[in-house]
Design a protein around this motif. Structure first.
Motif, PDB file in Angstrom:
ATOM      1  N   GLY A 114       0.785  -1.496   0.092  1.00  0.00           N
ATOM      2  CA  GLY A 114      -0.137   0.178   0.002  1.00  0.00           C
ATOM      3  C   GLY A 114       1.001   1.190  -0.012  1.00  0.00           C
ATOM      4  N   ASP A 115       2.110   1.149  -0.158  1.00  0.00           N
ATOM      5  CA  ASP A 115       2.906   2.518  -0.432  1.00  0.00           C
ATOM      6  C   ASP A 115       3.059   2.950  -1.760  1.00  0.00           C
ATOM      7  N   ILE A 116       2.443   2.161  -2.539  1.00  0.00           N
ATOM      8  CA  ILE A 116       2.475   2.967  -4.021  1.00  0.00           C
ATOM      9  C   ILE A 116       1.031   3.310  -4.534  1.00  0.00           C
ATOM     10  N   TYR A 117       0.785   4.289  -4.880  1.00  0.00           N
ATOM     11  CA  TYR A 117      -0.684   4.581  -5.596  1.00  0.00           C
ATOM     12  C   TYR A 117      -0.361   5.167  -6.975  1.00  0.00           C
ATOM     13  N   LYS A 118      -1.514   5.279  -7.588  1.00  0.00           N
ATOM     14  CA  LYS A 118      -1.290   5.751  -9.054  1.00  0.00           C
ATOM     15  C   LYS A 118      -2.105   7.188  -9.055  1.00  0.00           C
ATOM     16  N   SER A 119      -1.394   7.876  -9.751  1.00  0.00           N
ATOM     17  CA  SER A 119      -2.025   9.546  -9.672  1.00  0.00           C
ATOM     18  C   SER A 119      -1.465  10.011 -10.892  1.00  0.00           C
ATOM     19  N   GLU A 120      -1.529  11.663 -11.019  1.00  0.00           N
ATOM     20  CA  GLU A 120      -1.001  12.295 -12.141  1.00  0.00           C
ATOM     21  C   GLU A 120       0.030  13.105 -11.494  1.00  0.00           C
ATOM     22  N   TYR A 121       1.101  13.143 -12.293  1.00  0.00           N
ATOM     23  CA  TYR A 121       2.021  14.132 -11.937  1.00  0.00           C
ATOM     24  C   TYR A 121       2.095  15.175 -12.857  1.00  0.00           C
ATOM     25  N   GLU A 122       2.344  16.444 -12.173  1.00  0.00           N
ATOM     26  CA  GLU A 122       2.626  17.784 -12.914  1.00  0.00           C
ATOM     27  C   GLU A 122       3.641  18.480 -11.962  1.00  0.00           C
ATOM     28  N   GLY A 123       4.435  18.583 -12.715  1.00  0.00           N
ATOM     29  CA  GLY A 123       5.662  19.346 -12.115  1.00  0.00           C
ATOM     30  C   GLY A 123       7.005  19.504 -12.874  1.00  0.00           C
ATOM     31  N   LEU A 124       7.929  19.743 -12.473  1.00  0.00           N
ATOM     32  CA  LEU A 124       9.359  19.946 -13.180  1.00  0.00           C
ATOM     33  C   LEU A 124      10.211  18.783 -12.951  1.00  0.00           C
ATOM     34  N   TYR A 125      11.086  18.781 -14.051  1.00  0.00           N
ATOM     35  CA  TYR A 125      12.095  17.704 -14.172  1.00  0.00           C
ATOM     36  C   TYR A 125      13.462  18.165 -14.468  1.00  0.00           C
ATOM     37  N   CYS A 126      14.516  17.608 -13.876  1.00  0.00           N
ATOM     38  CA  CYS A 126      15.908  17.848 -14.617  1.00  0.00           C
ATOM     39  C   CYS A 126      16.661  16.674 -15.005  1.00  0.00           C
ATOM     40  N   THR A 127      16.544  16.662 -16.358  1.00  0.00           N
ATOM     41  CA  THR A 127      16.918  15.279 -16.880  1.00  0.00           C
ATOM     42  C   THR A 127      18.343  14.920 -16.773  1.00  0.00           C
ATOM     43  N   PRO A 128      19.388  16.149 -16.873  1.00  0.00           N
ATOM     44  CA  PRO A 128      20.569  15.516 -16.452  1.00  0.00           C
ATOM     45  C   PRO A 128      21.064  15.287 -14.868  1.00  0.00           C
ATOM     46  N   CYS A 129      20.294  15.592 -14.103  1.00  0.00           N
ATOM     47  CA  CYS A 129      20.121  15.193 -12.670  1.00  0.00           C
ATOM     48  C   CYS A 129      19.113  14.044 -12.299  1.00  0.00           C
ATOM     49  N   GLU A 130      18.250  13.803 -13.250  1.00  0.00           N
ATOM     50  CA  GLU A 130      17.219  12.810 -13.406  1.00  0.00           C
ATOM     51  C   GLU A 130      16.396  13.013 -11.873  1.00  0.00           C
ATOM     52  N   ALA A 131      16.215  14.291 -11.643  1.00  0.00           N
ATOM     53  CA  ALA A 131      15.421  14.647 -10.514  1.00  0.00           C
ATOM     54  C   ALA A 131      14.251  15.604 -10.508  1.00  0.00           C
ATOM     55  N   PHE A 132      13.064  15.255  -9.614  1.00  0.00           N
ATOM     56  CA  PHE A 132      11.962  16.159  -9.746  1.00  0.00           C
ATOM     57  C   PHE A 132      12.129  17.150  -8.588  1.00  0.00           C
ATOM     58  N   TRP A 133      11.578  18.319  -9.144  1.00  0.00           N
ATOM     59  CA  TRP A 133      11.621  19.688  -8.430  1.00  0.00           C
ATOM     60  C   TRP A 133      10.399  20.102  -8.157  1.00  0.00           C
ATOM     61  N   LEU A 134      10.167  21.100  -7.207  1.00  0.00           N
ATOM     62  CA  LEU A 134       8.952  22.030  -7.148  1.00  0.00           C
ATOM     63  C   LEU A 134       9.422  23.229  -7.342  1.00  0.00           C
ATOM     64  N   GLU A 135       8.615  24.006  -7.896  1.00  0.00           N
ATOM     65  CA  GLU A 135       8.948  25.367  -8.212  1.00  0.00           C
ATOM     66  C   GLU A 135       9.470  26.035  -7.131  1.00  0.00           C
ATOM     67  N   ARG A 136       9.010  25.946  -5.892  1.00  0.00           N
ATOM     68  CA  ARG A 136       9.786  26.673  -4.742  1.00  0.00           C
ATOM     69  C   ARG A 136      11.308  26.315  -4.631  1.00  0.00           C
ATOM     70  N   GLN A 137      11.501  24.971  -5.129  1.00  0.00           N
ATOM     71  CA  GLN A 137      12.892  24.423  -5.066  1.00  0.00           C
ATOM     72  C   GLN A 137      13.839  25.017  -5.957  1.00  0.00           C
ATOM     73  N   LEU A 138      13.270  25.738  -6.988  1.00  0.00           N
ATOM     74  CA  LEU A 138      14.204  26.043  -7.961  1.00  0.00           C
ATOM     75  C   LEU A 138      15.182  27.445  -7.502  1.00  0.00           C
ATOM     76  N   VAL A 139      16.273  27.603  -8.412  1.00  0.00           N
ATOM     77  CA  VAL A 139      17.062  28.715  -7.973  1.00  0.00           C
ATOM     78  C   VAL A 139      17.328  29.464  -9.293  1.00  0.00           C
ATOM     79  N   ASP A 140      16.726  30.722  -9.396  1.00  0.00           N
ATOM     80  CA  ASP A 140      16.551  31.370 -10.537  1.00  0.00           C
ATOM     81  C   ASP A 140      15.791  30.584 -11.796  1.00  0.00           C
ATOM     82  N   GLY A 141      15.191  29.906 -11.153  1.00  0.00           N
ATOM     83  CA  GLY A 141      14.082  29.167 -12.394  1.00  0.00           C
ATOM     84  C   GLY A 141      15.018  27.787 -12.893  1.00  0.00           C
TER      85      GLY A 141
END
Ligand code: MSP
Length: 652
Positions: A114-141
């Motif tokens: 029960g630790d995985i569930y399906k939903s929709e992701y809408e957000g930001l992704y850095c491909t070189p780092c293969e990392a998801f980010w939130l708007e507030r975590q970006l530095v100068d966008g």
């Protein structure tokens, strides 16, 4: 005696690895070898992280399918580790079936709990780092880790309930201060990620295909970090081979995950929560080390400023490179890589201190005792002091290595070596020989040899082959690493009566001036334009330089000069001596271009020189400036004005 499971990060085979990657792996190797020397049962794992959008794109860019693309680079990575004498017990590739099937089993298990569930992701992704980010975590966008652009993604995804475990993780970190090291990284994790609150993590992607399919929904591939992090347990057999005697039963949890500072977050937040959700114990420690940077900033293939470890090993030898990487930078901090500092280390520590100690000792054994190491008589105060120092050194090495202070451990060993050199000066065996004081002479010779034996055993985790060469010259046919750390702590194990086998100096001194005068076309009075990354990707040792202002550029006085005369310099087959005129002034310039130009080719021609460069002596010949040329090492072209402008003219 205990067990020691140590891991490196698994490397992205998106390009050949550089000296920064070699740094992590060499440190891990030294730790693994040290623990073997201690008598611990060691498992040392490294490998490659082969899935994800970044690799898929890189492969597509060069028109290859991802598997063929990574296979070639992984082969290079494996041969690099062989070259650097990395003693890993296993090498895991995330495209191997043993890994992919286990990742699917783990994904299924987390889903069933029960630790995985399906939903929709809408957000930001850095491909070189293969990392998801939130708007507030970006530095100068931009991505806060690598400073590159992030992409907006919107897709159906499976999510992992990170948030559910946030409090448990925080409590764990607080109760286990040794879990995240150094402490500064721990504080960073708490303040930047845990305190602001954890969001559930998107752990599947549908917009590309290069990954492990989610077992029950194969249009999704598993998020590459979930795939990658689990390598630390899939390589041991989890979840299907965990019975008694299995690698998993013997070695999990790991004693140490060694990682670069930018991926501490994945290893101390996502990874422990995956383990908690699987009801598995957490690794004892995640250590986030610093980066090896160049003067101009971070080394990266995309910046084209990487240093190739293969080239360095060819040029300076394995021991020198390993020594430099382990000794130069206090582990944990960022360190600046420089070839000049590397040469300095070779000359001072390896050639002057260690090499010289062995060489003079064996010379004296040959000269004063026919090449046989005598049995010692009674120790005097000088011997007692050196012996005590050897004992303290063994202790210091253990203390430092327990704290991962690899550089300090090496410093302690070289302090002993320095002390041994001083002992020779104080005990003055040549005077004892002269005065016929045989008993004292024999004691001194034995003490010199025994200190070298101890140093060699202590050096085995770091220098690997050099200690065996030292043992050979000491006349010993045993493997110094097999003696174990205990043997380093015991005085008197060198068998008296052994005949030494003095050989070549361990580390010939490197003439840095000569090296820079003749080593590359960049030096020797010639400024070569850096080869482009595209043209020679395997040898991009010439870094892109940091931005400068027009005023900074204006400080360089570039002038047109006329070559009046040119000739070869005797004894320096790469150098030409040019007599040039710059307006009213005549000068002599030495240039490393003899391989590419006959002297008469240049006479009467206009060239471009740096006119305000501090004069230097190259091979003893004064050089009052530097000529400009471009090339890649194979060809070289002197830069000339496109039409005659008259010498003395300024180049702007
Ligand atoms: N694939 C991930 C790790 C997954 S681990 C489950 C990854 N790979 S990487 O190839 O980009 O980096 C691997 C390691 O090399 C990281 O620990 C990173 O910090 C380290 N280094 C990369 N460049 C470096 C330097 N210039 N100096 C020191 N370490 C360097 O991240």
């Amino acid at each position: 005696m205990g067990k020691f499971y140590i891991t490196t990060p698994i490397y992205y085979p998106s390009d050949n690895l550089h000296i920064g990657h070699a740094y992590t792996t060499v440190v891990a190797d030294a730790l693994a070898r040290y623990h073997r020397l201690l008598g611990d049962e060691v498992f040392f794992l490294t490998g490659t992280d082969e899935h994800g959008q970044k690799i898929q794109r890189r492969a597509a860019a060069v028109g290859k399918d991802p598997q063929t693309f990574v296979d070639e680079i992984v082969a290079n990575i494996k041969s690099l580790w062989k070259l650097l004498k990395i003693s890993n017990d296993d090498f895991i590739r995330t495209t191997e079936p043993r890994h992919t099937k286990r990742v699917q089993q783990i994904f299924q298990r987390l889903y069933d709990r029960g630790d995985i569930y399906k939903s929709e992701y809408e957000g930001l992704y850095c491909t070189p780092c293969e990392a998801f980010w939130l708007e507030r975590q970006l530095v100068d966008g931009k991505c806060p880790d690598c400073g590159r652009e992030v992409e907006k993604v919107r897709e159906e995804s499976y999510f992992f309930r990170l948030s559910k475990y946030a409090d448990r993780l925080m409590a764990y970190i607080e109760a286990h201060p040794e879990f995240i090291q150094p402490v500064s990284r721990k504080n960073e994790m708490i303040n930047n990620f845990l305190r602001p609150g954890l969001e559930d993590l998107c752990i599947s992607r549908t917009t590309f295909s290069w990954g492990i399919p989610v077992p029950f929904d194969p249009k999704h591939v598993v998020y590459v970090w979930l795939d990658a992090l689990t390598n630390y347990i899939t390589a041991l057999g989890y979840p299907d081979e965990t019975g008694e005697g299995s690698l998993f039963a013997r070695f999990w949890p790991a004693e140490l995950h060694l990682v670069g500072k930018e991926i501490v977050r994945f290893h101390t937040i996502i990874w422990p929560i995956i383990l908690m959700a699987l009801d598995l114990p957490l690794p004892k420690q995640v250590f986030g080390h610093g980066w090896l940077v160049l003067d101009g900033g971070k080394m990266s293939k995309s910046k084209g400023n990487v240093v190739d470890p293969v080239v360095l090993v060819e040029k300076y030898g394995l021991a020198a490179i390993r020594y430099y990487l382990l000794r130069e930078v206090p582990f944990g901090s960022d360190g600046v890589y420089s070839e000049e500092a590397l040469v300095l280390r070779i000359n001072t520590d390896l050639a002057n201190d260690l090499g010289n100690l062995l060489h003079r000792t064996l010379s004296m054994v040959e000269k004063f005792n026919g090449g046989v190491v005598p049995a010692p008589g009674a120790n005097g105060p000088l011997e007692e002091a050196l012996r005590a120092e050897a004992g303290r050194t063994c202790q210091a090495v253990q203390e430092h290595m327990a704290q991962l202070e690899v550089s300090d451990a090496l410093a302690a060993i070289f302090q002993l070596i320095g002390r041994a050199n001083k002992y020779i000066d104080e005990a003055a065996p040549w005077s004892l020989n002269k005065s016929g004081n045989r008993e004292r002479l024999e004691t001194v010779l034995y003490t010199m040899v025994e200190t070298i034996r101890i140093s060699a055993v202590l050096l085995t985790p770091y220098l690997v082959e050099t200690p065996a060469r030292i043992f050979n010259q000491l006349g010993l046919d045993t493997d110094p690493a097999a003696q174990g750390l205990e043997a380093a702590g015991k005085w008197g194990l060198y068998p008296a009566g052994t005949r030494v086998r003095k050989g070549e100096p361990l580390f010939p001194r490197i003439d840095w001036e000569k090296e820079t005068a003749e080593g590359t076309p960049e030096a020797g009075g010639v400024k070569a334009a850096p080869a482009t990354a595209e043209k020679k990707p395997e040898k991009t040792a010439s870094p892109k330089k940091e931005e400068i202002t027009i005023d900074e550029f204006a400080r360089i006085d570039l002038r047109v000069a006329k070559v009046l005369a040119a000739e070869k310099i005797e004894g320096a087959d790469k150098l030409l001596r040019l007599q040039v005129r710059i307006g009213h002034e005549e000068r002599q310039i030495v240039a490393g271009i003899a391989k590419y130009y006959q002297p008469q080719d240049l006479v009467g021609k206009e060239i471009v020189v740096v006119a305000n460069l501090k004069p230097v002596k190259l091979r003893g010949v004064l050089s009052q400036g530097m000529i400009l040329a471009a090339g890649d090492g194979e060809t070289l072209a002197v830069i000339r004005p496109e039409k005659e402008v008259g010498d003395g003219a300024q180049v702007r």
